[in-house]
Design an enzyme around this catalytic site. Structure first.
Site, PDB file in Angstrom:
ATOM      1  CE  LYS A  32      -1.809   2.485   3.264  1.00  0.00           C
ATOM      2  NZ  LYS A  32      -1.674   3.835   2.669  1.00  0.00           N
ATOM      3  CB  CYS A  55      13.066   8.745   8.344  1.00  0.00           C
ATOM      4  SG  CYS A  55      13.721   7.674   7.077  1.00  0.00           S
ATOM      5  CD  GLU A  70      13.396   3.831   7.678  1.00  0.00           C
ATOM      6  OE1 GLU A  70      13.333   4.677   8.600  1.00  0.00           O
ATOM      7  OE2 GLU A  70      13.365   4.106   6.479  1.00  0.00           O
ATOM      8  CD  GLU A 106      10.981  12.154  11.722  1.00  0.00           C
ATOM      9  OE1 GLU A 106       9.980  11.512  12.092  1.00  0.00           O
ATOM     10  OE2 GLU A 106      11.845  11.702  10.949  1.00  0.00           O
TER      11      GLU A 106
HETATM   12  P1  ADP Z   1       3.546  10.242   7.883  1.00  0.00           P
HETATM   13  O1  ADP Z   1       3.366  10.866   9.229  1.00  0.00           O
HETATM   14  O2  ADP Z   1       4.915  10.351   7.358  1.00  0.00           O
HETATM   15  O3  ADP Z   1       2.458  10.537   6.903  1.00  0.00           O
HETATM   16  P2  ADP Z   1       2.388   7.725   8.561  1.00  0.00           P
HETATM   17  O4  ADP Z   1       3.047   6.791   9.502  1.00  0.00           O
HETATM   18  O5  ADP Z   1       1.133   8.403   8.988  1.00  0.00           O
HETATM   19  O6  ADP Z   1       3.518   8.699   8.133  1.00  0.00           O
HETATM   20  O7  ADP Z   1       2.093   7.008   7.190  1.00  0.00           O
HETATM   21  C1  ADP Z   1       2.931   6.043   6.599  1.00  0.00           C
HETATM   22  C2  ADP Z   1       2.071   4.976   5.951  1.00  0.00           C
HETATM   23  O8  ADP Z   1       1.337   4.313   6.968  1.00  0.00           O
HETATM   24  C3  ADP Z   1       1.036   5.499   4.971  1.00  0.00           C
HETATM   25  O9  ADP Z   1       0.966   4.599   3.885  1.00  0.00           O
HETATM   26  C4  ADP Z   1      -0.243   5.498   5.782  1.00  0.00           C
HETATM   27  O10 ADP Z   1      -1.402   5.377   4.990  1.00  0.00           O
HETATM   28  C5  ADP Z   1      -0.054   4.272   6.638  1.00  0.00           C
HETATM   29  N1  ADP Z   1      -0.827   4.249   7.894  1.00  0.00           N
HETATM   30  C6  ADP Z   1      -1.306   5.301   8.619  1.00  0.00           C
HETATM   31  N2  ADP Z   1      -1.951   4.876   9.713  1.00  0.00           N
HETATM   32  C7  ADP Z   1      -1.869   3.523   9.712  1.00  0.00           C
HETATM   33  C8  ADP Z   1      -2.325   2.472  10.598  1.00  0.00           C
HETATM   34  N3  ADP Z   1      -2.986   2.742  11.716  1.00  0.00           N
HETATM   35  N4  ADP Z   1      -2.040   1.184  10.283  1.00  0.00           N
HETATM   36  C9  ADP Z   1      -1.332   0.905   9.175  1.00  0.00           C
HETATM   37  N5  ADP Z   1      -0.893   1.824   8.294  1.00  0.00           N
HETATM   38  C10 ADP Z   1      -1.150   3.111   8.553  1.00  0.00           C
END
Ligand code: ADP
Length: 479
Positions: free
Chosen positions: A181, A289, A255, A386
Protein backbone atom coordinates in the site's frame (compact mmCIF):
# COMPACT_ATOMS: atom_id res chain seq x y z
CA UNK A 1 27.91 37.61 -7.27
CA UNK A 2 24.86 35.52 -7.99
CA UNK A 3 23.79 34.15 -11.34
CA UNK A 4 20.37 34.54 -12.88
CA UNK A 5 18.86 31.30 -14.12
CA UNK A 6 16.54 31.07 -17.09
CA UNK A 7 13.56 28.77 -16.51
CA UNK A 8 14.39 25.15 -17.38
CA UNK A 9 11.10 23.29 -17.06
CA UNK A 10 10.93 19.54 -17.57
CA UNK A 11 8.08 18.56 -19.89
CA UNK A 12 5.18 16.60 -18.43
CA UNK A 13 4.20 15.31 -21.88
CA UNK A 14 5.96 12.03 -21.13
CA UNK A 15 3.34 10.96 -18.57
CA UNK A 16 -0.29 10.20 -19.10
CA UNK A 17 -2.30 10.33 -15.90
CA UNK A 18 -5.70 8.66 -15.91
CA UNK A 19 -8.58 10.57 -14.34
CA UNK A 20 -9.24 7.65 -11.98
CA UNK A 21 -7.36 4.56 -10.80
CA UNK A 22 -8.30 1.21 -9.29
CA UNK A 23 -6.18 -1.43 -7.52
CA UNK A 24 -3.72 -3.94 -8.96
CA UNK A 25 -4.81 -7.37 -7.80
CA UNK A 26 -3.91 -10.77 -9.25
CA UNK A 27 -2.08 -9.19 -12.20
CA UNK A 28 -5.05 -7.03 -13.27
CA UNK A 29 -6.29 -3.53 -12.59
CA UNK A 30 -9.64 -3.75 -10.83
CA UNK A 31 -12.02 -0.85 -10.34
CA UNK A 32 -12.11 0.82 -6.96
CA UNK A 33 -15.19 1.52 -4.92
CA UNK A 34 -14.62 4.83 -3.11
CA UNK A 35 -12.08 7.39 -4.35
CA UNK A 36 -10.13 10.35 -3.03
CA UNK A 37 -8.09 12.99 -4.91
CA UNK A 38 -4.31 13.09 -5.23
CA UNK A 39 -2.93 16.60 -5.76
CA UNK A 40 0.22 18.18 -7.07
CA UNK A 41 1.47 19.92 -3.92
CA UNK A 42 3.29 22.57 -5.95
CA UNK A 43 0.11 23.80 -7.64
CA UNK A 44 -2.80 22.20 -5.73
CA UNK A 45 -4.01 20.81 -9.07
CA UNK A 46 -5.98 17.57 -8.66
CA UNK A 47 -4.01 15.02 -10.66
CA UNK A 48 -6.31 12.03 -10.36
CA UNK A 49 -8.73 10.08 -8.19
CA UNK A 50 -7.22 7.24 -6.16
CA UNK A 51 -9.20 4.25 -4.94
CA UNK A 52 -9.66 3.62 -1.24
CA UNK A 53 -9.35 -0.10 -0.53
CA UNK A 54 -11.62 -1.58 2.11
CA UNK A 55 -11.86 -5.14 3.43
CA UNK A 56 -13.05 -6.80 0.18
CA UNK A 57 -10.12 -5.39 -1.83
CA UNK A 58 -7.52 -6.20 0.84
CA UNK A 59 -8.95 -9.73 1.16
CA UNK A 60 -8.78 -10.18 -2.62
CA UNK A 61 -5.18 -8.91 -2.73
CA UNK A 62 -4.06 -11.22 0.09
CA UNK A 63 -5.83 -14.16 -1.57
CA UNK A 64 -4.12 -13.42 -4.90
CA UNK A 65 -0.75 -13.11 -3.18
CA UNK A 66 -1.23 -16.43 -1.35
CA UNK A 67 -2.27 -18.19 -4.53
CA UNK A 68 0.77 -16.86 -6.39
CA UNK A 69 3.03 -17.81 -3.48
CA UNK A 70 1.77 -21.39 -3.26
CA UNK A 71 1.33 -22.15 -6.93
CA UNK A 72 4.19 -20.27 -8.58
CA UNK A 73 6.61 -18.02 -6.79
CA UNK A 74 7.79 -20.18 -3.88
CA UNK A 75 8.30 -23.10 -6.28
CA UNK A 76 10.26 -21.17 -8.85
CA UNK A 77 14.06 -21.43 -8.81
CA UNK A 78 16.02 -18.41 -7.63
CA UNK A 79 17.54 -18.15 -11.08
CA UNK A 80 14.10 -17.74 -12.67
CA UNK A 81 12.93 -15.26 -10.02
CA UNK A 82 16.09 -13.28 -10.64
CA UNK A 83 15.25 -12.96 -14.33
CA UNK A 84 11.98 -11.24 -13.48
CA UNK A 85 13.73 -8.84 -11.11
CA UNK A 86 16.32 -7.98 -13.77
CA UNK A 87 13.52 -7.42 -16.24
CA UNK A 88 11.68 -5.09 -13.86
CA UNK A 89 14.91 -3.17 -13.18
CA UNK A 90 15.58 -2.70 -16.88
CA UNK A 91 12.04 -1.53 -17.62
CA UNK A 92 12.30 0.95 -14.74
CA UNK A 93 15.44 2.33 -16.33
CA UNK A 94 13.81 2.50 -19.73
CA UNK A 95 10.83 4.35 -18.29
CA UNK A 96 12.92 6.41 -15.86
CA UNK A 97 11.91 9.78 -17.24
CA UNK A 98 8.23 8.91 -17.01
CA UNK A 99 8.70 7.75 -13.40
CA UNK A 100 10.70 10.87 -12.49
CA UNK A 101 8.15 13.30 -13.90
CA UNK A 102 5.24 11.46 -12.29
CA UNK A 103 7.03 11.34 -8.93
CA UNK A 104 7.74 15.06 -9.01
CA UNK A 105 4.18 15.95 -10.00
CA UNK A 106 2.64 13.82 -7.26
CA UNK A 107 5.20 14.40 -4.49
CA UNK A 108 6.50 17.93 -5.04
CA UNK A 109 10.18 16.97 -4.92
CA UNK A 110 12.56 18.63 -7.41
CA UNK A 111 12.83 16.86 -10.75
CA UNK A 112 16.60 16.87 -10.32
CA UNK A 113 16.23 14.64 -7.27
CA UNK A 114 13.61 12.27 -8.68
CA UNK A 115 15.63 12.00 -11.91
CA UNK A 116 19.09 11.62 -10.32
CA UNK A 117 18.34 9.93 -7.00
CA UNK A 118 14.93 8.31 -6.50
CA UNK A 119 14.46 6.53 -9.80
CA UNK A 120 18.06 5.34 -10.42
CA UNK A 121 18.25 4.07 -6.83
CA UNK A 122 14.91 2.28 -7.15
CA UNK A 123 16.19 0.47 -10.26
CA UNK A 124 19.47 -0.25 -8.46
CA UNK A 125 17.55 -2.02 -5.68
CA UNK A 126 15.98 -4.36 -8.21
CA UNK A 127 19.32 -5.03 -9.92
CA UNK A 128 21.03 -5.69 -6.60
CA UNK A 129 18.36 -8.07 -5.34
CA UNK A 130 18.07 -9.79 -8.73
CA UNK A 131 21.70 -10.75 -8.20
CA UNK A 132 20.96 -12.36 -4.85
CA UNK A 133 17.91 -14.36 -5.98
CA UNK A 134 19.93 -17.40 -7.09
CA UNK A 135 22.72 -17.03 -4.50
CA UNK A 136 20.76 -16.92 -1.26
CA UNK A 137 22.54 -20.01 0.10
CA UNK A 138 25.78 -18.04 -0.06
CA UNK A 139 24.46 -14.86 1.53
CA UNK A 140 25.24 -15.91 5.09
CA UNK A 141 21.54 -16.24 5.88
CA UNK A 142 21.50 -20.00 6.45
CA UNK A 143 22.20 -22.91 4.12
CA UNK A 144 18.60 -23.48 3.11
CA UNK A 145 16.86 -20.10 3.18
CA UNK A 146 13.06 -20.24 3.06
CA UNK A 147 10.66 -17.38 2.33
CA UNK A 148 8.10 -16.24 4.89
CA UNK A 149 5.08 -16.23 2.58
CA UNK A 150 2.91 -13.17 1.94
CA UNK A 151 4.38 -9.81 2.94
CA UNK A 152 2.15 -6.81 3.70
CA UNK A 153 4.11 -3.65 2.92
CA UNK A 154 3.11 -0.12 3.89
CA UNK A 155 5.15 2.81 2.69
CA UNK A 156 5.29 6.59 3.20
CA UNK A 157 5.12 9.54 0.82
CA UNK A 158 8.64 10.97 1.02
CA UNK A 159 10.34 8.57 -1.45
CA UNK A 160 7.33 6.81 -2.98
CA UNK A 161 8.93 4.65 -5.68
CA UNK A 162 12.20 4.19 -3.82
CA UNK A 163 10.45 2.91 -0.69
CA UNK A 164 8.44 0.56 -2.90
CA UNK A 165 11.71 -0.77 -4.33
CA UNK A 166 13.24 -1.16 -0.84
CA UNK A 167 10.25 -3.32 0.08
CA UNK A 168 9.33 -5.22 -3.07
CA UNK A 169 12.80 -6.12 -4.41
CA UNK A 170 14.09 -8.08 -1.35
CA UNK A 171 10.67 -9.71 -0.79
CA UNK A 172 10.54 -11.02 -4.35
CA UNK A 173 14.21 -12.04 -4.48
CA UNK A 174 13.73 -14.22 -1.41
CA UNK A 175 10.57 -15.87 -2.79
CA UNK A 176 7.80 -13.97 -0.99
CA UNK A 177 4.77 -12.41 -2.64
CA UNK A 178 3.49 -8.99 -1.63
CA UNK A 179 0.51 -6.77 -0.96
CA UNK A 180 1.77 -3.20 -0.97
CA UNK A 181 0.00 0.00 0.00
CA UNK A 182 1.51 3.33 -1.04
CA UNK A 183 0.86 6.47 1.01
CA UNK A 184 -2.42 8.22 0.28
CA UNK A 185 -0.83 11.37 -1.13
CA UNK A 186 1.62 9.58 -3.48
CA UNK A 187 0.11 6.52 -5.15
CA UNK A 188 0.81 7.31 -8.80
CA UNK A 189 4.30 5.84 -9.23
CA UNK A 190 3.24 2.65 -7.43
CA UNK A 191 0.40 2.32 -9.93
CA UNK A 192 2.86 2.89 -12.79
CA UNK A 193 5.05 0.21 -11.22
CA UNK A 194 2.05 -2.13 -11.45
CA UNK A 195 2.13 -1.54 -15.23
CA UNK A 196 5.82 -2.44 -15.19
CA UNK A 197 4.97 -5.74 -13.48
CA UNK A 198 2.52 -6.46 -16.31
CA UNK A 199 5.09 -5.45 -18.91
CA UNK A 200 7.67 -7.75 -17.28
CA UNK A 201 5.06 -10.56 -17.38
CA UNK A 202 5.53 -11.13 -13.67
CA UNK A 203 3.24 -14.04 -12.72
CA UNK A 204 -0.17 -12.77 -11.60
CA UNK A 205 -0.50 -12.11 -7.87
CA UNK A 206 3.21 -11.91 -7.03
CA UNK A 207 2.84 -8.14 -6.61
CA UNK A 208 -0.51 -6.67 -5.56
CA UNK A 209 -1.00 -2.98 -4.97
CA UNK A 210 -3.94 -1.62 -3.04
CA UNK A 211 -4.29 2.11 -2.50
CA UNK A 212 -5.87 3.86 0.43
CA UNK A 213 -5.23 5.58 3.73
CA UNK A 214 -4.38 4.45 7.25
CA UNK A 215 -7.59 2.39 7.44
CA UNK A 216 -6.38 0.31 4.47
CA UNK A 217 -2.97 0.01 6.15
CA UNK A 218 -4.62 -1.25 9.32
CA UNK A 219 -6.56 -3.89 7.34
CA UNK A 220 -3.26 -5.17 5.94
CA UNK A 221 -1.55 -5.15 9.35
CA UNK A 222 -4.38 -7.10 10.97
CA UNK A 223 -5.01 -9.52 8.12
CA UNK A 224 -4.65 -13.14 9.26
CA UNK A 225 -3.45 -14.22 5.80
CA UNK A 226 -0.27 -12.14 5.99
CA UNK A 227 3.03 -13.54 7.30
CA UNK A 228 5.14 -10.43 7.49
CA UNK A 229 4.62 -6.71 7.87
CA UNK A 230 7.20 -4.27 6.53
CA UNK A 231 6.43 -0.68 7.41
CA UNK A 232 8.13 2.65 6.83
CA UNK A 233 6.49 5.70 8.36
CA UNK A 234 5.98 7.59 11.57
CA UNK A 235 7.01 6.26 14.98
CA UNK A 236 3.42 6.83 16.12
CA UNK A 237 1.98 4.42 13.53
CA UNK A 238 4.95 2.09 14.03
CA UNK A 239 3.96 1.69 17.66
CA UNK A 240 0.35 0.89 16.68
CA UNK A 241 1.66 -1.76 14.27
CA UNK A 242 4.05 -3.23 16.86
CA UNK A 243 1.13 -3.61 19.27
CA UNK A 244 -1.09 -5.16 16.62
CA UNK A 245 1.42 -7.81 15.51
CA UNK A 246 2.82 -8.61 18.97
CA UNK A 247 0.25 -11.33 19.77
CA UNK A 248 0.53 -12.88 16.28
CA UNK A 249 3.11 -14.98 14.44
CA UNK A 250 3.79 -12.21 11.94
CA UNK A 251 7.37 -11.09 11.38
CA UNK A 252 7.82 -7.35 11.34
CA UNK A 253 10.30 -4.72 10.26
CA UNK A 254 9.73 -1.08 11.12
CA UNK A 255 11.62 1.88 9.71
CA UNK A 256 10.44 4.89 11.67
CA UNK A 257 11.38 8.45 12.58
CA UNK A 258 14.69 10.07 13.37
CA UNK A 259 16.32 13.18 14.74
CA UNK A 260 19.85 12.77 13.47
CA UNK A 261 22.80 14.65 14.90
CA UNK A 262 25.15 16.04 12.29
CA UNK A 263 28.31 16.72 14.30
CA UNK A 264 30.91 19.22 13.14
CA UNK A 265 34.25 19.00 14.96
CA UNK A 266 36.71 21.88 14.99
CA UNK A 267 39.01 20.18 12.49
CA UNK A 268 36.25 19.64 9.90
CA UNK A 269 36.83 20.81 6.30
CA UNK A 270 34.40 23.73 6.61
CA UNK A 271 33.39 24.32 2.97
CA UNK A 272 32.63 20.63 2.32
CA UNK A 273 30.87 20.48 5.67
CA UNK A 274 28.56 23.33 4.72
CA UNK A 275 27.57 21.44 1.55
CA UNK A 276 26.95 18.36 3.67
CA UNK A 277 24.81 20.27 6.15
CA UNK A 278 22.68 21.65 3.30
CA UNK A 279 22.33 18.22 1.73
CA UNK A 280 21.63 16.68 5.13
CA UNK A 281 18.60 18.83 5.93
CA UNK A 282 17.33 20.43 2.72
CA UNK A 283 17.50 17.37 0.44
CA UNK A 284 13.91 16.36 -0.39
CA UNK A 285 12.60 19.38 1.60
CA UNK A 286 13.83 17.66 4.76
CA UNK A 287 11.16 14.96 4.26
CA UNK A 288 13.77 12.37 5.16
CA UNK A 289 13.64 10.15 8.24
CA UNK A 290 17.45 10.15 8.43
CA UNK A 291 17.78 13.91 7.78
CA UNK A 292 20.58 15.70 9.64
CA UNK A 293 18.06 17.84 11.49
CA UNK A 294 20.18 18.58 14.59
CA UNK A 295 23.38 20.36 13.75
CA UNK A 296 25.95 20.07 16.54
CA UNK A 297 28.77 22.60 16.07
CA UNK A 298 31.95 22.70 18.11
CA UNK A 299 31.86 26.11 19.75
CA UNK A 300 35.12 27.48 18.34
CA UNK A 301 34.04 26.96 14.71
CA UNK A 302 30.33 27.66 15.16
CA UNK A 303 30.46 31.27 14.03
CA UNK A 304 32.40 30.50 10.86
CA UNK A 305 30.18 27.55 9.94
CA UNK A 306 26.97 29.53 10.51
CA UNK A 307 28.24 32.44 8.47
CA UNK A 308 29.12 30.18 5.54
CA UNK A 309 25.92 28.19 5.94
CA UNK A 310 23.76 31.30 5.72
CA UNK A 311 25.68 32.43 2.64
CA UNK A 312 25.11 29.06 1.04
CA UNK A 313 21.42 29.06 1.98
CA UNK A 314 20.97 32.39 0.21
CA UNK A 315 21.73 30.52 -3.03
CA UNK A 316 19.25 27.69 -2.55
CA UNK A 317 16.59 27.85 -5.22
CA UNK A 318 13.12 27.13 -3.85
CA UNK A 319 10.17 26.80 -6.21
CA UNK A 320 8.73 24.92 -9.16
CA UNK A 321 9.79 21.28 -8.68
CA UNK A 322 9.56 20.69 -12.42
CA UNK A 323 12.31 23.26 -13.05
CA UNK A 324 15.64 21.48 -13.48
CA UNK A 325 17.43 24.20 -11.48
CA UNK A 326 15.24 23.91 -8.40
CA UNK A 327 16.93 22.71 -5.21
CA UNK A 328 13.99 22.67 -2.80
CA UNK A 329 10.48 21.89 -3.96
CA UNK A 330 7.04 21.81 -2.36
CA UNK A 331 6.01 20.39 1.00
CA UNK A 332 4.13 17.20 0.24
CA UNK A 333 0.74 18.10 1.69
CA UNK A 334 -1.25 20.77 3.44
CA UNK A 335 -1.29 18.59 6.59
CA UNK A 336 2.49 18.21 6.58
CA UNK A 337 2.93 21.95 6.08
CA UNK A 338 0.69 22.60 9.08
CA UNK A 339 2.84 20.25 11.21
CA UNK A 340 6.05 22.02 10.18
CA UNK A 341 4.56 25.46 10.82
CA UNK A 342 3.32 24.37 14.25
CA UNK A 343 6.62 22.84 15.38
CA UNK A 344 8.69 25.75 14.02
CA UNK A 345 6.46 28.15 15.97
CA UNK A 346 7.42 26.35 19.19
CA UNK A 347 11.03 27.24 18.37
CA UNK A 348 10.11 30.94 18.45
CA UNK A 349 8.07 30.59 21.62
CA UNK A 350 10.77 28.61 23.43
CA UNK A 351 13.40 31.24 22.67
CA UNK A 352 15.41 29.96 19.70
CA UNK A 353 16.35 32.38 16.95
CA UNK A 354 14.86 31.76 13.51
CA UNK A 355 16.57 32.63 10.23
CA UNK A 356 15.58 32.01 6.59
CA UNK A 357 17.01 33.45 3.39
CA UNK A 358 14.77 35.77 1.41
CA UNK A 359 12.88 33.67 -1.12
CA UNK A 360 9.83 34.25 -3.28
CA UNK A 361 7.53 31.39 -2.53
CA UNK A 362 4.85 30.61 -5.14
CA UNK A 363 1.35 31.84 -4.27
CA UNK A 364 -0.29 28.44 -4.77
CA UNK A 365 0.85 25.14 -3.34
CA UNK A 366 2.49 24.18 -0.05
CA UNK A 367 5.79 25.86 0.72
CA UNK A 368 8.19 26.39 3.58
CA UNK A 369 11.42 28.35 3.20
CA UNK A 370 14.66 26.63 4.29
CA UNK A 371 15.04 27.64 7.92
CA UNK A 372 17.61 27.42 10.68
CA UNK A 373 17.14 27.93 14.38
CA UNK A 374 20.17 28.93 16.45
CA UNK A 375 20.39 29.12 20.22
CA UNK A 376 18.58 25.79 20.47
CA UNK A 377 18.92 23.76 23.67
CA UNK A 378 18.27 20.10 24.34
CA UNK A 379 14.99 20.97 26.07
CA UNK A 380 13.43 22.65 23.02
CA UNK A 381 10.80 20.70 21.13
CA UNK A 382 12.59 21.51 17.87
CA UNK A 383 15.65 19.66 19.25
CA UNK A 384 13.65 16.60 20.33
CA UNK A 385 10.82 16.06 17.86
CA UNK A 386 11.04 15.15 14.21
CA UNK A 387 9.93 18.12 12.10
CA UNK A 388 10.13 16.33 8.72
CA UNK A 389 10.64 19.57 6.87
CA UNK A 390 13.39 21.99 5.82
CA UNK A 391 14.15 23.15 9.36
CA UNK A 392 17.54 22.82 11.02
CA UNK A 393 18.10 23.13 14.78
CA UNK A 394 21.60 24.28 15.68
CA UNK A 395 23.24 23.39 19.01
CA UNK A 396 26.84 23.83 20.12
CA UNK A 397 29.28 21.76 22.17
CA UNK A 398 32.76 22.19 23.66
CA UNK A 399 34.23 18.70 23.96
CA UNK A 400 33.82 15.59 21.80
CA UNK A 401 32.31 13.76 24.78
CA UNK A 402 29.66 16.46 25.12
CA UNK A 403 28.86 16.10 21.41
CA UNK A 404 28.27 12.38 21.81
CA UNK A 405 26.09 12.85 24.88
CA UNK A 406 23.96 15.44 23.13
CA UNK A 407 23.76 13.36 19.94
CA UNK A 408 22.58 10.28 21.83
CA UNK A 409 20.16 12.19 24.00
CA UNK A 410 17.12 11.35 21.87
CA UNK A 411 14.52 8.60 21.73
CA UNK A 412 15.56 8.01 18.10
CA UNK A 413 18.66 6.39 16.62
CA UNK A 414 18.43 6.21 12.86
CA UNK A 415 21.42 8.10 11.50
CA UNK A 416 24.22 10.50 12.38
CA UNK A 417 26.92 12.48 10.62
CA UNK A 418 30.50 13.20 11.62
CA UNK A 419 32.63 15.95 10.08
CA UNK A 420 36.31 15.76 10.95
CA UNK A 421 39.64 15.38 9.19
CA UNK A 422 40.90 12.98 11.83
CA UNK A 423 40.26 9.30 11.13
CA UNK A 424 40.79 8.38 14.77
CA UNK A 425 38.18 10.88 15.94
CA UNK A 426 35.71 9.68 13.31
CA UNK A 427 36.15 6.06 14.36
CA UNK A 428 35.91 6.94 18.04
CA UNK A 429 32.74 8.98 17.52
CA UNK A 430 31.07 6.40 15.29
CA UNK A 431 31.59 3.76 17.97
CA UNK A 432 29.91 5.97 20.59
CA UNK A 433 26.91 7.02 18.52
CA UNK A 434 23.75 4.96 18.88
CA UNK A 435 22.55 5.21 15.30
CA UNK A 436 21.96 2.61 12.61
CA UNK A 437 23.68 4.57 9.84
CA UNK A 438 26.64 6.89 10.38
CA UNK A 439 28.07 9.01 7.61
CA UNK A 440 31.54 10.51 7.85
CA UNK A 441 32.30 13.66 5.84
CA UNK A 442 29.19 13.09 3.76
CA UNK A 443 25.46 12.76 4.40
CA UNK A 444 22.33 11.15 2.93
CA UNK A 445 24.19 8.63 0.80
CA UNK A 446 22.19 5.51 0.00
CA UNK A 447 23.14 2.24 -1.63
CA UNK A 448 21.26 -1.05 -1.96
CA UNK A 449 24.28 -2.99 -0.66
CA UNK A 450 24.26 -1.14 2.65
CA UNK A 451 21.90 -2.11 5.47
CA UNK A 452 19.68 0.74 6.69
CA UNK A 453 17.64 0.89 9.89
CA UNK A 454 17.50 2.26 13.39
CA UNK A 455 17.95 1.83 17.09
CA UNK A 456 15.42 2.66 19.80
CA UNK A 457 12.26 4.38 18.50
CA UNK A 458 13.68 4.54 14.97
CA UNK A 459 12.63 0.99 14.30
CA UNK A 460 13.33 -2.71 14.13
CA UNK A 461 15.37 -4.60 11.59
CA UNK A 462 17.41 -3.59 8.59
CA UNK A 463 16.63 -3.03 4.92
CA UNK A 464 19.19 -3.40 2.16
CA UNK A 465 22.33 -5.48 1.96
CA UNK A 466 22.50 -9.05 3.25
CA UNK A 467 20.83 -7.97 6.50
CA UNK A 468 17.79 -6.89 4.54
CA UNK A 469 17.49 -10.32 2.92
CA UNK A 470 17.26 -12.01 6.30
CA UNK A 471 14.20 -9.91 7.14
CA UNK A 472 12.28 -11.89 4.48
CA UNK A 473 13.54 -15.36 5.39
CA UNK A 474 12.43 -17.89 8.00
CA UNK A 475 14.37 -18.23 11.22
CA UNK A 476 17.09 -15.71 10.45
CA UNK A 477 17.89 -12.99 12.97
CA UNK A 478 16.94 -9.55 11.72
CA UNK A 479 19.99 -7.66 12.94
P1 ADP B 1 3.55 10.24 7.88
O1 ADP B 1 3.37 10.87 9.23
O2 ADP B 1 4.92 10.35 7.36
O3 ADP B 1 2.46 10.54 6.90
P2 ADP B 1 2.39 7.73 8.56
O4 ADP B 1 3.05 6.79 9.50
O5 ADP B 1 1.13 8.40 8.99
O6 ADP B 1 3.52 8.70 8.13
O7 ADP B 1 2.09 7.01 7.19
C1 ADP B 1 2.93 6.04 6.60
C2 ADP B 1 2.07 4.98 5.95
O8 ADP B 1 1.34 4.31 6.97
C3 ADP B 1 1.04 5.50 4.97
O9 ADP B 1 0.97 4.60 3.89
C4 ADP B 1 -0.24 5.50 5.78
O10 ADP B 1 -1.40 5.38 4.99
C5 ADP B 1 -0.05 4.27 6.64
N1 ADP B 1 -0.83 4.25 7.89
C6 ADP B 1 -1.31 5.30 8.62
N2 ADP B 1 -1.95 4.88 9.71
C7 ADP B 1 -1.87 3.52 9.71
C8 ADP B 1 -2.33 2.47 10.60
N3 ADP B 1 -2.99 2.74 11.72
N4 ADP B 1 -2.04 1.18 10.28
C9 ADP B 1 -1.33 0.90 9.18
N5 ADP B 1 -0.89 1.82 8.29
C10 ADP B 1 -1.15 3.11 8.55
Amino acid sequence: MSFEYAPAPESRAVVSIKPKYGHFIGGKFVAGNKHFPTVNPATEEVLSQIALAGKPEVDAAVKAARKAYVSTWSKMSGKERGKYLYRIARIMQERAREFAVLETLDNGKPIRESRDTDIPLAAAHFFYHAGWADKLEFAGVGTSPKPLGVAGQIIPWNFPLLMLAWKVAPALATGNTVVLKPAESTSLTALLFAEVCQQAELPAGVVNIVTGDGSTGALIVNHPGIDKIAFTGSTEVGKIIARAVAPTKKSVTLELGGKAANIVFEDAPIDETVEGIVNGIFFNQGHVCCAGSRLLLQENVAEEVLHKLKNRMEKIRVGDPMDKNTDVGAINSKEQLAKIVELAATGDVEGAERWSPACNLPAKGFWFAPTIFTGVTQAHRIAREEIFGPVLSVLTFRTPQEAIEKANNTPFGLSAGIWSEKGSRTLWASQQLRAGVIWANTFNKFDPTSPFGGYKESGWGREGGRHGLSAYLKGVSHE
